[in-house]
Structure formats: C-alpha cells, structure tokens
Design a protein around this motif. Structure first.
Motif, PDB file in Angstrom:
ATOM      1  N   PHE A   5       0.885  -1.163   0.000  1.00 26.93           N
ATOM      2  CA  PHE A   5       0.000   0.000   0.000  1.00 26.93           C
ATOM      3  C   PHE A   5       0.919   1.207   0.000  1.00 26.93           C
ATOM      4  CE2 PHE A   5      -1.777   3.547   2.281  1.00 26.93           C
ATOM      5  CZ  PHE A   5      -2.992   3.735   1.623  1.00 26.93           C
ATOM      6  N   THR A   6       0.726   2.113  -0.964  1.00 27.66           N
ATOM      7  CA  THR A   6       1.532   3.326  -1.054  1.00 27.66           C
ATOM      8  C   THR A   6       0.625   4.522  -0.812  1.00 27.66           C
ATOM      9  OG1 THR A   6       2.987   2.249  -2.648  1.00 27.66           O
ATOM     10  CG2 THR A   6       3.140   4.651  -2.481  1.00 27.66           C
ATOM     11  N   ALA A   7       0.914   5.296   0.234  1.00 30.07           N
ATOM     12  CA  ALA A   7       0.062   6.427   0.610  1.00 30.07           C
ATOM     13  C   ALA A   7       0.047   7.486  -0.485  1.00 30.07           C
ATOM     14  CB  ALA A   7       0.550   7.042   1.919  1.00 30.07           C
ATOM     15  N   PRO A   8      -1.144   7.810  -1.011  1.00 27.23           N
ATOM     16  CA  PRO A   8      -1.232   8.845  -2.030  1.00 27.23           C
ATOM     17  C   PRO A   8      -1.281  10.259  -1.447  1.00 27.23           C
ATOM     18  CG  PRO A   8      -3.362   7.807  -1.767  1.00 27.23           C
ATOM     19  CD  PRO A   8      -2.404   7.095  -0.848  1.00 27.23           C
ATOM     20  N   PHE A   9      -1.559  10.361  -0.144  1.00 28.12           N
ATOM     21  CA  PHE A   9      -1.679  11.657   0.534  1.00 28.12           C
ATOM     22  C   PHE A   9      -1.072  11.556   1.934  1.00 28.12           C
ATOM     23  CE2 PHE A   9      -5.659  11.018  -1.891  1.00 28.12           C
ATOM     24  CZ  PHE A   9      -5.484  11.992  -2.852  1.00 28.12           C
TER      25      PHE A   9
END
Length: 185
Positions: free
Chosen positions: A100-104
């Motif tokens: 999971f890569t944080a977009p914000f």
C-alpha cells in the motif's frame, strides 16, 4: 434555455389561440409553462449541487480491502501478497506487490486478519517502510487466527505491507481466510 422554452411556449400559445380561438387553451399553456420553468429551475439547482460535490466518491478518499486466495508457505521476511482486491478506492494498494503506497499525507488505519494452517503457527508483522508497526500470531492448532491493527500518520509515498516475521522458519498462511484492509481517516 429558459428563454428558448418561454419563446416556444409563447409562439405555441399564439398559434393555438389563433387556430382554435380560445383563451382556455392559453391558460392551460400558461400553467404548463410555469410547470416547465419550475422543472428547469430544479434541474439547474441540482446541477449546481452536483458540480460542487464532484463525483460520487471524492478524489481524496482512500480505502482498500484485499484477500489472499492461495495457501502460501512463507520464507523469512517474505511479503504477503493479498491478490484478490475487493475494494481499492484511490488505487493505492498493489495486488502484485502487496504494497500500500500512501497517495496523501494523513492518518491511516490498517487491519489484517489471517489464519494459520496445517497445525503450525504463523507469525506476521505489519511494516511501515522498514519499521514494524504491528504484529500478530496465529497459534499452532486447528485453524487458529491472528489479527494485527495499526493507526499511523503516513506521508505521501510511504509504504505499508504485511510480511512474515524475519527469523522464523517456513510457515503457511491459509488462503481465502486472510485479509488486509486500510483507509485514510
């Protein structure tokens, strides 16, 4: 649009009145005109409201829920790839890497439920970049479950994943009963 509809109704009223010679017809058309103008006004207000809120799911919403489908025998520090994506709003979870890569930037909530199999325990950990933020254990026995949760502030680009605890021998995680979930608060 309002003026075009009004003009068309006015011309229609004059045409009908001149053909049929009745004021009653103009009254009915006048009522129809009022109803049409009210409907146009309602549609314009609705359109403005929709324009203010954007899409049904705002672009800053992030949530995912994925399931592991196969049984997986894990090696030391191996990432668990939850391959069946059920929800992926914001497309921040990658079902090919398990990341999971944080977009914000923001506060995120994560949870993982898993089931061990074949009578051996399974040790997992949830990792933020390279630091452990939670760990869980599915005890030895007949289908014992483990759970992990975490609430953490992430910066855009930070990665969260679930992996096998380093230093543990091979352990098997049960497919179809193991899930990874996360969302932005």
């Amino acid at each position: 649009m309002k003026y075009i509809c009004t003009s068309i109704l006015f011309i229609t009223c004059i045409s009908i009145a001149s053909v049929y010679g009745g004021e009653d017809c103009c009254r009915k058309i006048g009522k129809a005109k009022a109803a049409l103008l009210e409907a146009i006004d309602t549609l314009q207000r609705t359109n403005r409201l929709l324009g203010e809120t954007g899409s049904a799911i705002p672009s800053n919403k992030v949530a995912f829920h994925a399931r592991l489908t196969p049984y997986v025998t894990l090696g030391s520090a191996q990432t668990v790839i939850f391959d069946h994506v059920i929800t992926n709003i914001g497309k921040a979870y990658n079902q090919h890497t398990g990341h999971f890569t944080a977009p914000f930037n923001g506060i995120y909530v994560f949870a993982c439920t898993f089931l061990q199999t074949r009578g051996t325990g399974v040790h997992l950990q949830m990792v933020h970049n390279s630091s452990e933020i939670s760990k869980g254990y599915g005890a030895s026995g007949s289908g014992e479950a483990g759970v992990m949760t975490a609430v953490i502030y992430l910066q855009k680009g930070d990665v969260v994943k679930v992996r096998h605890l380093p230093g543990k021998g091979s352990q098997t995680i049960h497919g179809d009963w193991s899930f990874f979930t996360g969302y932005l608060l």
